[in-house]
Write an enzyme that holds these catalytic residues in place. Structure first.
Site, short mmCIF file in Angstrom:
data_model
loop_
_atom_site.label_atom_id
_atom_site.label_comp_id
_atom_site.label_asym_id
_atom_site.label_seq_id
_atom_site.Cartn_x
_atom_site.Cartn_y
_atom_site.Cartn_z
N THR A 1 56.56 -70.76 -39.30
CA THR A 1 55.83 -69.86 -38.41
C THR A 1 55.76 -68.45 -38.98
OG1 THR A 1 56.45 -71.15 -36.47
CG2 THR A 1 55.74 -68.89 -36.09
N GLY B 1 59.09 -72.87 -45.25
CA GLY B 1 58.89 -74.16 -44.62
C GLY B 1 59.64 -75.30 -45.26
N LYS C 1 58.93 -77.61 -48.83
CA LYS C 1 59.97 -77.75 -49.86
C LYS C 1 60.22 -79.21 -50.21
CE LYS C 1 62.36 -73.53 -48.38
NZ LYS C 1 61.92 -73.36 -46.98
N GLU D 1 60.65 -78.63 -31.05
CA GLU D 1 61.12 -77.27 -31.27
C GLU D 1 60.76 -76.36 -30.11
OE1 GLU D 1 60.97 -73.64 -34.54
OE2 GLU D 1 59.75 -75.42 -34.86
N ASP E 1 51.86 -72.48 -32.30
CA ASP E 1 53.06 -73.27 -32.01
C ASP E 1 52.91 -74.01 -30.67
OD1 ASP E 1 55.50 -72.33 -33.97
OD2 ASP E 1 54.15 -70.66 -33.57
N ASP F 1 63.27 -79.43 -38.31
CA ASP F 1 62.78 -78.89 -39.58
C ASP F 1 62.95 -79.88 -40.73
OD1 ASP F 1 61.98 -76.28 -38.73
OD2 ASP F 1 64.08 -75.67 -38.66
N ASP G 1 58.15 -81.11 -35.09
CA ASP G 1 58.04 -79.70 -35.48
C ASP G 1 56.56 -79.36 -35.43
OD1 ASP G 1 58.16 -77.16 -36.46
OD2 ASP G 1 59.57 -77.62 -38.06
#
Length: 358
Positions: A178, A267, A271, A133, A110, A299, A173
């Site tokens: 994660t 995630g 999607k 993020e 990340d 997101d 993002d």
């Protein structure tokens, strides 16, 4: 009469003046040259004020250039994500809890992805607001430059388009999914960049680091991805978060029928890709994406932009458009679809909105 009877002729006067000018030239030429060089280096080039890279005169940015840098940023961030996962040096730790009480994970992937993506975008477009993020540590600044190259597919499909820099917000993002990343469920992991203009998502980039697949799209521009053409509105396949599958399943089956297929997945980027024609062996396919709780804008912004560019929709559960300015959270849940009657879908889901604020 000159002293001691010396009389200066006009020629002598001219020689004397020339000698004086020569002395003055040698004394001051270095000083004047230095001042001239300083002036030339410190003043903007002729034709207007100097502008930063990625910008055009007048405080504007070119969205085609911003798309090119966004794609590069997602790929560069993905390289860090993949390197950390394959090296098994995640150093995962909890950074807090979600509203549902689940632990949110933070990994080295990340942080390194975020640093690479943020500084690449900031270096190319210093006047643009960037929301990420993860927190950016200025003490750990990284110089990442952009060579101003634009990929051929973007050149062919997208025309230059200038917008005021102050109207642009970029959402990053650096590692979507994660939790799945820590579980080594690599197919769900993406890196994403979204560009919003006056709060509306207009550029979306979704990159899958472990397969090197990248989807990008620009509203009123073009894309490198298409919507799927086959859907069944009577028994749709609904993709939902793994942690929310049970909450959605009962209401979804009551709404759409017992043959409705519920697909738990990780995630938000994954999607959205499930709604598209993605040439990936491990990419599941769905007709509707539903999220019933609070969700962060980084997101969903990229997926929202991609769907909008392809004629699809992503709204709150009550059908409201999501604005990508102000706070970083979306309180109203979401429902996303493409090539379907989105309004009819919303009318079928009145009960889910009640759970979105919990």
């Amino acid at each position: 009469m000159a002293p001691m009877g010396i009389r200066l002729s006009p020629l002598g006067m001219a020689v004397f003046c020339l000698l004086g000018l020569g002395v003055l030239y040698h004394l001051y030429s270095g000083f004047l040259a230095g001042r001239f060089a300083f002036f030339m280096l410190s003043e903007p080039a002729a034709g207007g004020p100097e502008t930063p890279h990625g910008s055009v005169p007048g405080g504007a940015v070119d969205l085609r250039e911003l798309l090119a840098v966004s794609v590069l940023a997602a790929v560069r961030g993905g390289e860090e994500v993949k390197r950390v996962r394959e090296g098994n040096v995640l150093n995962a730790k909890a950074k807090g809890k979600t509203r549902e009480g689940a632990e949110e994970q933070l990994t080295t992937g990340d942080l390194l992805s975020n640093r690479r993506m943020f500084y690449l975008l900031k270096g190319a477009f210093p006047a643009v607001q960037i929301n990420s993020e993860e927190r950016v540590d200025t003490a750990d600044q990284e110089m990442v430059s952009w060579d101003h190259s634009i990929p051929e597919d973007i050149k062919q499909k997208i025309q230059p388009k200038e917008v005021p820099a102050e109207s642009v917000t970029v959402w990053i993002d650096p590692l979507d999914a994660t939790q799945e990343y820590t579980e080594d469920l690599r197919q769900y992991v993406t890196t994403m960049v979204c560009v919003a203009v006056n709060g509306k998502p207009v550029i979306g980039v979704i990159h899958k680091p472990f397969s090197s697949y990248t989807a990008w799209a620009m509203v009123d521009g073009g894309s490198n991805v298409k919507a799927r053409s086959s859907y069944n509105e009577k028994t749709p396949r609904i993709i939902v978060s793994r942690s929310h599958a049970g909450k959605v399943e009962q209401v979804a089956r009551q709404t759409f029928g017992n043959k409705t297929v519920i697909i738990p997945a990780g995630g938000a980027g994954y999607k959205v890709l499930a709604l598209l024609d993605v040439p990936e062996k491990n990419q599941e396919e769905a007709d509707v994406y539903i999220h019933v709780t609070y969700i962060k804008k980084w997101d969903i912004c990229a997926g929202n932009a991609v769907l909008r560019a392809l004629g699809g929709h992503m709204t709150t559960l009550t059908g409201e458009e999501i604005s990508y300015t102000g706070s970083d959270g979306n309180e109203g849940g979401l429902i996303a679809s493409i090539n379907m009657n989105h309004k009819a879908l919303i009318e079928k889901l009145p009960d889910l909105e009640k759970t979105s604020h919990k």
